[in-house]
Design a protein around this motif. Sequence first.
Motif, PDB file in Angstrom:
ATOM      1  N   ARG A   1       0.832  -1.198   0.000  1.00 31.00           N
ATOM      2  CA  ARG A   1       0.000   0.000   0.000  1.00 31.00           C
ATOM      3  C   ARG A   1       0.869   1.252   0.000  1.00 31.00           C
ATOM      4  O   ARG A   1       0.560   2.247  -0.648  1.00 31.00           O
ATOM      5  CB  ARG A   1      -0.917  -0.010   1.230  1.00 31.00           C
ATOM      6  N   GLU A   2       1.986   1.176   0.713  1.00 32.28           N
ATOM      7  CA  GLU A   2       2.915   2.306   0.726  1.00 32.28           C
ATOM      8  C   GLU A   2       3.478   2.544  -0.680  1.00 32.28           C
ATOM      9  O   GLU A   2       3.607   3.685  -1.125  1.00 32.28           O
ATOM     10  CB  GLU A   2       4.045   2.027   1.724  1.00 32.28           C
ATOM     11  N   ILE A   3       3.780   1.470  -1.383  1.00 28.86           N
ATOM     12  CA  ILE A   3       4.293   1.608  -2.745  1.00 28.86           C
ATOM     13  C   ILE A   3       3.239   2.247  -3.651  1.00 28.86           C
ATOM     14  O   ILE A   3       3.531   3.150  -4.433  1.00 28.86           O
ATOM     15  CB  ILE A   3       4.726   0.228  -3.299  1.00 28.86           C
ATOM     16  N   VAL A   4       2.004   1.796  -3.521  1.00 25.71           N
ATOM     17  CA  VAL A   4       0.927   2.343  -4.338  1.00 25.71           C
ATOM     18  C   VAL A   4       0.707   3.822  -4.014  1.00 25.71           C
ATOM     19  O   VAL A   4       0.530   4.658  -4.903  1.00 25.71           O
ATOM     20  CB  VAL A   4      -0.378   1.543  -4.124  1.00 25.71           C
ATOM     21  N   ARG A   5       0.732   4.138  -2.736  1.00 26.95           N
ATOM     22  CA  ARG A   5       0.589   5.528  -2.320  1.00 26.95           C
ATOM     23  C   ARG A   5       1.695   6.382  -2.942  1.00 26.95           C
ATOM     24  O   ARG A   5       1.448   7.458  -3.478  1.00 26.95           O
ATOM     25  CB  ARG A   5       0.673   5.625  -0.790  1.00 26.95           C
ATOM     26  N   ASP A   6       2.907   5.888  -2.899  1.00 27.81           N
ATOM     27  CA  ASP A   6       4.035   6.621  -3.462  1.00 27.81           C
ATOM     28  C   ASP A   6       3.825   6.876  -4.958  1.00 27.81           C
ATOM     29  O   ASP A   6       4.159   7.946  -5.462  1.00 27.81           O
ATOM     30  CB  ASP A   6       5.345   5.850  -3.245  1.00 27.81           C
ATOM     31  N   HIS A   7       3.276   5.890  -5.649  1.00 19.16           N
ATOM     32  CA  HIS A   7       3.014   6.096  -7.076  1.00 19.16           C
ATOM     33  C   HIS A   7       2.013   7.218  -7.275  1.00 19.16           C
ATOM     34  O   HIS A   7       2.127   8.014  -8.206  1.00 19.16           O
ATOM     35  CB  HIS A   7       2.488   4.805  -7.712  1.00 19.16           C
ATOM     36  N   GLY A   8       1.031   7.276  -6.388  1.00 20.30           N
ATOM     37  CA  GLY A   8       0.064   8.368  -6.459  1.00 20.30           C
ATOM     38  C   GLY A   8       0.721   9.717  -6.277  1.00 20.30           C
ATOM     39  O   GLY A   8       0.392  10.681  -6.980  1.00 20.30           O
TER      40      GLY A   8
ATOM     41  N   GLY B   1       5.605  -5.832  -9.973  1.00 15.20           N
ATOM     42  CA  GLY B   1       4.278  -6.341  -9.652  1.00 15.20           C
ATOM     43  C   GLY B   1       3.882  -6.180  -8.192  1.00 15.20           C
ATOM     44  O   GLY B   1       2.764  -6.517  -7.814  1.00 15.20           O
ATOM     45  N   LEU B   2       4.784  -5.640  -7.399  1.00 10.36           N
ATOM     46  CA  LEU B   2       4.554  -5.532  -5.951  1.00 10.36           C
ATOM     47  C   LEU B   2       3.345  -4.665  -5.601  1.00 10.36           C
ATOM     48  O   LEU B   2       2.761  -4.809  -4.531  1.00 10.36           O
ATOM     49  CB  LEU B   2       5.801  -4.952  -5.269  1.00 10.36           C
ATOM     50  N   ASP B   3       2.996  -3.761  -6.510  1.00 12.81           N
ATOM     51  CA  ASP B   3       1.843  -2.898  -6.274  1.00 12.81           C
ATOM     52  C   ASP B   3       0.553  -3.702  -6.117  1.00 12.81           C
ATOM     53  O   ASP B   3      -0.398  -3.239  -5.495  1.00 12.81           O
ATOM     54  CB  ASP B   3       1.682  -1.923  -7.437  1.00 12.81           C
ATOM     55  N   GLY B   4       0.523  -4.903  -6.687  1.00 14.60           N
ATOM     56  CA  GLY B   4      -0.711  -5.672  -6.680  1.00 14.60           C
ATOM     57  C   GLY B   4      -1.069  -6.315  -5.350  1.00 14.60           C
ATOM     58  O   GLY B   4      -2.220  -6.678  -5.120  1.00 14.60           O
ATOM     59  N   ILE B   5      -0.081  -6.457  -4.474  1.00 19.09           N
ATOM     60  CA  ILE B   5      -0.331  -7.141  -3.201  1.00 19.09           C
ATOM     61  C   ILE B   5      -1.395  -6.419  -2.388  1.00 19.09           C
ATOM     62  O   ILE B   5      -2.241  -7.034  -1.752  1.00 19.09           O
ATOM     63  CB  ILE B   5       0.974  -7.232  -2.379  1.00 19.09           C
ATOM     64  N   SER B   6      -1.339  -5.104  -2.472  1.00 19.29           N
ATOM     65  CA  SER B   6      -2.179  -4.271  -1.617  1.00 19.29           C
ATOM     66  C   SER B   6      -3.669  -4.557  -1.748  1.00 19.29           C
ATOM     67  O   SER B   6      -4.377  -4.690  -0.750  1.00 19.29           O
ATOM     68  CB  SER B   6      -1.875  -2.811  -1.935  1.00 19.29           C
TER      69      SER B   6
END
Lengths: 246, 246
Positions: free
Chosen positions: A145-152, B96-101
Amino acid sequence: MKATVPISSAGLKTACSQCNLQELCLPFGLSENDIDRLDELVGTRRKIKRQQHLYRAGDLFEAIYAIRAGSFKTDVLLEDGREQVTGFQMTGEIIGLDGISTEFHTCNSIALEDSEVCVIPYAKLEELSRKVEGLQHQFHKVMSREIVRDHGVMMLLGSMRAEERLAAFLLNMSQRFTARGFSSAEFHLRMTREEIGSYLGLKLETVSRAFSRFQDEGLIAVQQKHIRILDGAGLKRLLQHQPAGG
Amino acid sequence: MKATVPISSAGLKTACSQCNLQELCLPFGLSENDIDRLDELVGTRRKIKRQQHLYRAGDLFEAIYAIRAGSFKTDVLLEDGREQVTGFQMTGEIIGLDGISTEFHTCNSIALEDSEVCVIPYAKLEELSRKVEGLQHQFHKVMSREIVRDHGVMMLLGSMRAEERLAAFLLNMSQRFTARGFSSAEFHLRMTREEIGSYLGLKLETVSRAFSRFQDEGLIAVQQKHIRILDGAGLKRLLQHQPAGG
DNA sequence: CGCCCTGTTGACCCATGTCAAAGGCTGTGG
DNA sequence: CCACAGCCTTTGACATGGGTCAACAGGGCG
């Protein structure tokens, strides 16, 4: 009027099973049973006063932290003094994950108000998450989730104009306050205009002007750090169909 | 002149223990024994042609991928069509790590050239990393490293001016080519100016102009996608002491 | 061989940064 | 309880880095 019984800042035993932040924090989705096992793990709480560091870039990494009360910012400093705020964290959020990579923290974590964190020794977390599948999975989700947030944030910094960035920021804060049971329409920002600006890749004057413009347009009411959202849909509209900036 | 034996794109068995990318990839730091156990895990390879997607935002998340050959970009798209490239990935890197979330991918992964990845089914990875401590730790490091990298990009996008961003980008590429046994001074970029620009939060014209200026100043020699670094120290100098931009 | 994609370069413009001044809040000490 | 100091914020005037638009050139692929 100081407390007559001095309380060690690291002496309080924590219990996830008792905590009302479960839904927002590491225990989310775990069975009662598993949460009881988490209790073994989470050692102590630590109080951090406003403006104090929870950890600094370069510090040895030993634990991650769950925010029990208050809020934080994380930032990275360049040699020449430039600061980039990489995030603002609220209760239930996990900080310190950057340290796993090299065994040293790579950013600073600073309390925006008097705060308290639960200390989660990392070695123990790895150990327990080898035994408790749900914990392992939840921890991975937190990192992802932190990685996804960072992408945002990259999207924000790389592709949006000043007003879009601020609108996105306000909507994000609103949503996070809501998740914590506070009003989605009225809240108190803990950070300065300069910190918001650093996070959004803008100067503080630009942030201030954007606030003023939003107010003029009837989207929000601003009084210092106190924000009231008058037209959330209007803010959302700002995020779309804007000519691409920067 | 097509291959006379049709090769299923998902039919090749992989073996980490045989792979010369170990040092850059998930097996890094593991004992021989543990690497042998990784072999059970990594199922198949998959070939991706230039410009094809490895996965798309919205796809169900089932596996992460180790790049076996070639290179990729990841990007996020806004409804209005704006694109933000969130990263460029080279051999040995994990995507692909973004998908875990959320169990769904949140970004697109697109091959920059004909490429090949090792498919690592995520459920199996979690299972094995509960048994193999070294694997668990290494996997966590990979995720944490991605977070740290993202913070670096935020710094870049939020606090650096155009030429600093490009200099940082070139130095980063150089370093990663070096780590893969290629020349640190001379390499071939796989992405267009537009993709570099999207990654760096700049327009393609600005990227092109910055390349030209670097060339005029004798820092690099550019010929299309072919880059020769003539004065790495000079590029590094650009990163410091610059008046804070944007 | 020719087309299209990618890259380069120039001219101009605008969003945002920079600099400066002033006002309001907050905390502290007298 | 008041006064003062320092920080934060707002606002204005002006400067500029990078965006926009446009023309053209080179290279690779069909």
